[in-house]
Scaffold this active site. Sequence first.
Site, PDB file in Angstrom:
ATOM      1  N   HIS A   1       0.687  -1.280   0.014  1.00 27.14           N
ATOM      2  CA  HIS A   1       0.028  -0.111   0.030  1.00 27.14           C
ATOM      3  C   HIS A   1       0.913   1.110  -0.102  1.00 27.14           C
ATOM      4  O   HIS A   1       2.022   1.443   0.546  1.00 27.14           O
ATOM      5  CB  HIS A   1      -0.528   0.024   1.121  1.00 27.14           C
TER       6      HIS A   1
ATOM      7  N   ASP B   1       3.377  -4.189   8.057  1.00 30.16           N
ATOM      8  CA  ASP B   1       1.805  -3.542   7.836  1.00 30.16           C
ATOM      9  C   ASP B   1       0.691  -4.364   8.259  1.00 30.16           C
ATOM     10  O   ASP B   1       0.531  -5.291   6.997  1.00 30.16           O
ATOM     11  CB  ASP B   1       1.836  -2.719   6.533  1.00 30.16           C
TER      12      ASP B   1
ATOM     13  N   GLN C   1      -4.348  -5.073   7.078  1.00 34.59           N
ATOM     14  CA  GLN C   1      -5.276  -6.180   6.210  1.00 34.59           C
ATOM     15  C   GLN C   1      -5.235  -7.329   6.968  1.00 34.59           C
ATOM     16  O   GLN C   1      -5.854  -8.335   6.420  1.00 34.59           O
ATOM     17  CB  GLN C   1      -5.029  -6.253   4.867  1.00 34.59           C
TER      18      GLN C   1
ATOM     19  N   LYS D   1     -10.543  -0.506  10.451  1.00 32.96           N
ATOM     20  CA  LYS D   1     -10.489  -1.699   9.223  1.00 32.96           C
ATOM     21  C   LYS D   1     -10.650  -2.969  10.037  1.00 32.96           C
ATOM     22  O   LYS D   1     -10.872  -4.389   9.709  1.00 32.96           O
ATOM     23  CB  LYS D   1      -9.184  -2.021   8.606  1.00 32.96           C
TER      24      LYS D   1
ATOM     25  N   CYS E   1      -4.607   2.258  -3.847  1.00 38.97           N
ATOM     26  CA  CYS E   1      -3.566   2.999  -3.106  1.00 38.97           C
ATOM     27  C   CYS E   1      -2.268   1.763  -3.376  1.00 38.97           C
ATOM     28  O   CYS E   1      -1.580   1.780  -2.376  1.00 38.97           O
ATOM     29  CB  CYS E   1      -3.655   3.164  -1.935  1.00 38.97           C
TER      30      CYS E   1
HETATM   31  C1  PLP Z   1      -2.304  -2.633   3.371  1.00 37.70           C
HETATM   32  C2  PLP Z   1      -2.704  -1.249   4.074  1.00 37.70           C
HETATM   33  N1  PLP Z   1      -1.775  -0.406   4.690  1.00 37.70           N
HETATM   34  C3  PLP Z   1      -1.952   0.748   5.053  1.00 37.70           C
HETATM   35  C4  PLP Z   1      -3.311   1.237   4.885  1.00 37.70           C
HETATM   36  C5  PLP Z   1      -3.487   2.678   5.341  1.00 37.70           C
HETATM   37  O1  PLP Z   1      -4.465   2.462   6.449  1.00 37.70           O
HETATM   38  P1  PLP Z   1      -4.958   4.056   6.982  1.00 37.70           P
HETATM   39  O2  PLP Z   1      -5.536   4.559   6.026  1.00 37.70           O
HETATM   40  O3  PLP Z   1      -5.949   3.610   8.035  1.00 37.70           O
HETATM   41  O4  PLP Z   1      -3.744   4.458   7.633  1.00 37.70           O
HETATM   42  C6  PLP Z   1      -4.351   0.650   4.215  1.00 37.70           C
HETATM   43  C7  PLP Z   1      -5.466   1.085   4.077  1.00 37.70           C
HETATM   44  O5  PLP Z   1      -6.278   0.724   3.146  1.00 37.70           O
HETATM   45  C8  PLP Z   1      -3.925  -0.767   3.867  1.00 37.70           C
HETATM   46  O6  PLP Z   1      -4.761  -1.498   3.335  1.00 37.70           O
END
Ligand code: PLP
Length: 551
Positions: free
Chosen positions: A122, A199, A202, A225, A363
């Site tokens: 992401h 990260d 998900q 999430k 993204c």
């Molecule tokens: C794998 C992953 N990392 C990071 C993020 C960013 O999360 P946040 O916008 O809640 O900071 C997302 C959000 O879609 C994501 O799916």
Amino acid sequence: MTHSSPWRRDFPLLSVRSHGQPLAYLDNAATTQKPRQVIDALGRYYKTTNANVHRGSHDLSNQATQAFEQARQTLAGWLGVADPSTLIWTRGTTEAINLVAQTWGIQNLTRGDLILLMQSAHHANIVPWQMLAERVGARIAVIPLQEDGDLDMATYRQLLEQAPKLVALTQVSNALGTVYPIAQMCQQARAAGATVLVDGAQGLPHFDTHLSELGCDFYAFSGHKLFGPTGIGALWGRRELLESMPPWQGGGEMIAHVSFDHTTYAGLPFKFEAGTPNISGTLGLAAAVGYLQQHDRLTQEAHELTLQTHALECCATVPGFARIPAGERTVSLFSFVLASHHQQDVAHWLDSRGIAVRAGHHCAMPLMDALGLPGTLRASFAFYNTLGEAERLALALDELVQSERSQISTSVPATASQPQPALDAVYQARDWNQRYQALMALAQSAPGLPAEFKQEHYLVPGCETRAWLVTALDDQGRLACRADADARILRALLVVLLSKINGLTPHEVSTMNLVASLEQLDIRRHLSPSRGNGLLAIIRHIEAFAETPNR
Ligand SMILES: Cc1ncc(COP(=O)(O)O)c(C=O)c1O
């Protein structure tokens, strides 16, 4: 196979209707819905406990502080973290990763150091590292994906031989749903001497993760999430790393003593929590975790995977449906394309049938580049979804394909020299459904732009769909613009727009209200903001051209 979900009734929002139909919410990877327990916890906090934390000299503040720190303990316990003070509250995954990049990263990386990123990451796990690399002169290398969607582990091992300083991993791909072998990758990275960040945005929504078993150095995630509120998430880090890192933001809460000569900082976790935190968010997130702890997560996961399998089986019969390969193990999320349909058009069609999915690059632009796609559609399920919703997705996709086939065979094809009937049909439509069909037919009849104009130079920034605008005057000084877009809905709207301005003088156009002139079609209410903004961006370009056509 039961068609219901035993958890569904806990989520009030799932009973709303969308475009007159029951909502099928299949956009859970973007954000999840909230159980009543979370909604109640937020309300309860503001009704009974609201006060600032850690600084009060009264009972209410003590209660708020206790609840706030209890939330940290709940999360820590759930994640298998023995020391709650190593769990730092952040706004979410993005902020957690930026915190590490801007503190640990700046302190530990220097010119020439290597950072390993994943092809499918992401943007939140790419851009902070790029910003860091730019600042300190570090290098970035990318762990590629194989054609089957799994990570290329052989290349990963080779890259580790170059002794990266930092390896930034993703537990589960938000665009493909792939579950990566994180524990093994962490172990290999640390054996190679790297610091590892994972990260987990998900991963946690689908299965429990014990950080003590994962073997990473930092772990980031988002509450929203995870069935919790927006604006709250956390960073977990190894104590020795967190202690060695400089503070990030300065202000109240994060200090031990301040004077104009010298400031000393608080210990963990407060060193990284400057300012008033999102107190209610932490309580809501703890309530979400409490909710998950009351249920058998393995049963929930099994239900999600049944949904995924069923959806894929049903969708496989839709002509032109193609799933993007995602490797051997996935969560209940898949990306797909529908041949000859732009993803935005498909998402729009599904939305009109009450089905919420995500379309675009998710993204993960570098992943889309590697796939050679401008974007995909993504259906992401949670345990509260039902088999009926999975079937509705497939049915609606099939309807789209079939409706277009019958349209092609029955409608008189309008030609470039005879677009008026198709345009008239757009205005004469009785409701949005009919108008949508008319717009699709109009898009099909539109001549489009020749390849020489579909170039960067003519691209209009500001929309998720690629759109090109060629501004020109004819030999009588009247507007003779041409335009095109990848998504049919936008292409059709451009035909409508151009029909209003071409043939007029720049002065006539500059005195028009182009936005208002489209209102009668009720377009804005039915377009996603990104597409709506795209149309707006094109209108602004035309207005600017009309103001100074000879610039
Ligand atoms: C794998 C992953 N990392 C990071 C993020 C960013 O999360 P946040 O916008 O809640 O900071 C997302 C959000 O879609 C994501 O799916």
